[in-house]
Design a protein around this motif. Structure first.
Motif, PDB file in Angstrom:
ATOM      1  N   ALA A  62       0.829  -1.348  -0.029  1.00 23.04           N
ATOM      2  CA  ALA A  62       0.040   0.099  -0.041  1.00 23.04           C
ATOM      3  C   ALA A  62       0.926   1.137  -0.057  1.00 23.04           C
ATOM      4  N   ASP A  63       2.248   1.287   0.503  1.00 25.54           N
ATOM      5  CA  ASP A  63       3.036   2.429   0.441  1.00 25.54           C
ATOM      6  C   ASP A  63       3.852   2.415  -0.965  1.00 25.54           C
ATOM      7  N   SER A  64       3.451   1.605  -1.869  1.00 28.50           N
ATOM      8  CA  SER A  64       4.058   1.749  -3.207  1.00 28.50           C
ATOM      9  C   SER A  64       5.249   0.813  -3.481  1.00 28.50           C
ATOM     10  N   GLU A  65       5.532   0.121  -2.160  1.00 28.77           N
ATOM     11  CA  GLU A  65       6.868  -0.791  -2.601  1.00 28.77           C
ATOM     12  C   GLU A  65       6.257  -2.002  -3.478  1.00 28.77           C
ATOM     13  N   TYR A  66       7.296  -2.031  -4.581  1.00 30.30           N
ATOM     14  CA  TYR A  66       7.085  -2.958  -5.788  1.00 30.30           C
ATOM     15  C   TYR A  66       7.802  -4.108  -5.427  1.00 30.30           C
ATOM     16  N   LEU A  67       7.065  -5.605  -5.405  1.00 32.75           N
ATOM     17  CA  LEU A  67       7.528  -6.656  -4.911  1.00 32.75           C
ATOM     18  C   LEU A  67       7.668  -7.591  -6.084  1.00 32.75           C
ATOM     19  N   GLY A  68       7.165  -7.452  -7.250  1.00 32.62           N
ATOM     20  CA  GLY A  68       7.075  -8.310  -8.399  1.00 32.62           C
ATOM     21  C   GLY A  68       6.035  -8.470  -8.929  1.00 32.62           C
ATOM     22  N   GLU A  69       5.720  -9.733  -9.910  1.00 33.48           N
ATOM     23  CA  GLU A  69       4.734  -9.961 -10.832  1.00 33.48           C
ATOM     24  C   GLU A  69       4.712 -11.285 -11.351  1.00 33.48           C
ATOM     25  N   TRP A  70       3.419 -11.929 -11.651  1.00 38.42           N
ATOM     26  CA  TRP A  70       3.562 -13.165 -12.568  1.00 38.42           C
ATOM     27  C   TRP A  70       2.250 -13.021 -13.595  1.00 38.42           C
ATOM     28  N   SER A  71       2.648 -14.022 -14.517  1.00 35.28           N
ATOM     29  CA  SER A  71       1.633 -14.007 -15.283  1.00 35.28           C
ATOM     30  C   SER A  71       2.017 -15.091 -16.285  1.00 35.28           C
ATOM     31  N   GLN A  72       0.863 -15.834 -17.076  1.00 35.52           N
ATOM     32  CA  GLN A  72       0.948 -16.561 -17.997  1.00 35.52           C
ATOM     33  C   GLN A  72      -0.280 -16.668 -18.775  1.00 35.52           C
ATOM     34  N   TYR A  73      -0.234 -16.199 -20.271  1.00 32.23           N
ATOM     35  CA  TYR A  73      -1.294 -16.181 -21.102  1.00 32.23           C
ATOM     36  C   TYR A  73      -1.472 -17.175 -21.679  1.00 32.23           C
ATOM     37  N   GLY A  74      -2.907 -17.564 -21.955  1.00 31.31           N
ATOM     38  CA  GLY A  74      -3.050 -18.712 -22.395  1.00 31.31           C
ATOM     39  C   GLY A  74      -4.615 -19.240 -21.953  1.00 31.31           C
ATOM     40  N   ASP A  75      -5.082 -20.348 -22.551  1.00 27.53           N
ATOM     41  CA  ASP A  75      -6.243 -21.039 -22.244  1.00 27.53           C
ATOM     42  C   ASP A  75      -6.140 -22.347 -21.494  1.00 27.53           C
ATOM     43  N   GLY A  76      -4.786 -22.577 -20.966  1.00 30.79           N
ATOM     44  CA  GLY A  76      -4.418 -23.840 -20.293  1.00 30.79           C
ATOM     45  C   GLY A  76      -4.753 -23.663 -18.747  1.00 30.79           C
ATOM     46  N   PRO A  77      -4.544 -24.730 -18.119  1.00 27.92           N
ATOM     47  CA  PRO A  77      -4.537 -24.333 -16.517  1.00 27.92           C
ATOM     48  C   PRO A  77      -3.548 -23.569 -15.892  1.00 27.92           C
ATOM     49  N   GLY A  78      -3.925 -22.672 -15.061  1.00 30.98           N
ATOM     50  CA  GLY A  78      -3.202 -21.660 -14.611  1.00 30.98           C
ATOM     51  C   GLY A  78      -2.846 -20.295 -15.709  1.00 30.98           C
ATOM     52  N   GLN A  79      -3.176 -20.421 -16.882  1.00 23.37           N
ATOM     53  CA  GLN A  79      -3.026 -19.425 -17.474  1.00 23.37           C
ATOM     54  C   GLN A  79      -4.247 -18.418 -17.849  1.00 23.37           C
ATOM     55  N   LEU A  80      -4.211 -17.036 -18.062  1.00 21.62           N
ATOM     56  CA  LEU A  80      -5.183 -16.077 -18.198  1.00 21.62           C
ATOM     57  C   LEU A  80      -5.021 -15.341 -19.399  1.00 21.62           C
ATOM     58  N   VAL A  81      -6.363 -14.788 -19.606  1.00 21.91           N
ATOM     59  CA  VAL A  81      -6.601 -14.175 -21.043  1.00 21.91           C
ATOM     60  C   VAL A  81      -7.407 -12.804 -20.585  1.00 21.91           C
TER      61      VAL A  81
END
Length: 324
Positions: A62-81
């Motif tokens: 909340a104080d703006s400290e950036y900690l990272g990210e994750w993503s995986q694009y697609g239609d498979g399990p664990g992916q997002l569109v």
């Protein structure tokens, strides 16, 4: 009717600016506040850019400290569109609704896939363009099944425990419902997008009240996208079509309206200090006052510390307010 009470929140600060990857957001849609001031922000980006990294979950504080990210694009399990909503459960797992995949997936907070519920269709337990997501007191998922014009209560294993609503504009009916939340009594509040209202339902789905559907012009909603409720029963609505946030008393009277108060985020200040050309263009803007206003507010959440988060998809940021 507008009630005269002290404004229940005051502006604190802003987090975010535009970035396809790394520190920043790209069309953020929703946020899940977590313990220790952690924030998990789901970025939708747009379909063309998502494979390049715009679509992701950004982790920051909340104080703006950036900690990272994750993503995986697609239609498979664990992916997002096309992710639309994100919540954090009591087991410290993230649930993300995806309207392209017609499902809700569960992840560890580091992005590891756990399971999914839903799938395309109109039968119980199936979904058609889910948009909003909340958790009830028992850890069940409350999902706005948008194109089926209903609300479903699903167990974490995907069993349909209840289904409420049908297409229409009457009490308990919906026209493209979007955001949803649950208050401490178990009441469910639904941003009924195309009906320009928020509906309050009892724990068993019975319609109890409308917010923003009638009354004076300043109290009316236009395409509401998100809703949150505090322990005092105040209802906070992301009024997407009007680029406002409206706050209602229990039962529906308008308390106040927020138009946005943003200053530059820590990330934006540091970026502008390193890019003189962009900083100069910003100084030449014809209407600099517009920078503080909401533009495309979608998700709206409250955390345990009384902070209100307003996620702005079109300005790639969150404005944060604090309850006194």
């Amino acid at each position: 009717m507008t009630v005269s009470v002290r404004t229940p929140v005051r502006y604190s600060h802003c987090v975010g600016f535009f970035a396809e990857v790394g520190r920043g957001f790209s069309n953020p849609y929703d946020v899940a506040p977590g313990p220790d001031d952690l924030l998990y922000v789901v970025n939708r980006s747009n379909g063309a850019d998502a494979p390049l990294g715009g679509m992701r979950v950004t982790i920051c504080k909340a104080d703006s400290e950036y900690l990272g990210e994750w993503s995986q694009y697609g239609d498979g399990p664990g992916q997002l569109v096309w992710p639309t909503a994100i919540v954090l459960d009591s087991h410290n797992r993230l649930w993300i609704a995806d309207e392209h995949r017609h499902d809700v997936q569960c992840f560890e907070t580091d992005g590891r896939y756990v399971s999914s519920v839903g799938g395309y269709g109109s039968e119980p337990g199936q979904l058609n363009r889910p948009a909003g997501l909340a958790l009830d007191r028992d850890g069940n998922l409350i999902v706005t099944d948008t194109h089926n014009n209903r609300i479903q209560k699903l167990s974490p294993d995907g069993e349909c425990l209840a289904s409420w609503g049908s297409a229409g504009n009457g009490p308990g009916q919906f026209n493209l419902p979007w955001g949803v939340t649950v208050d401490r009594r178990g009441h469910v509040y639904v941003a009924d997008w195309r009906n320009d209202r928020v509906q309050e339902l009892g724990p068993d789905g019975q319609p109890l009240a409308d917010y923003g559907a009638d009354g004076p012009a300043e109290a009316r909603l236009k395409r509401p996208s998100g809703v949150a409720v505090d322990d005092d029963g105040l209802v906070y609505v992301a009024d997407w079509g009007n680029n406002l946030v409206k706050i209602y008393a229990p039962g529906g009277a308008l308390v106040t309206t927020l138009e946005g108060d943003a200053d530059l985020s820590v990330w934006a200040v540091e970026y502008l200090a390193s890019d003189a050309a962009t900083a100069k263009l910003r100084e030449q803007a014809a209407h600099p006052e517009q920078e503080r206003w909401f533009w495309g507010p979608t998700g709206i959440k409250l955390d345990a510390a009384g902070r209100l988060y307003v996620v702005e998809s079109c300005r790639h940021r969150m404005q944060i307010y604090q309850k006194p």
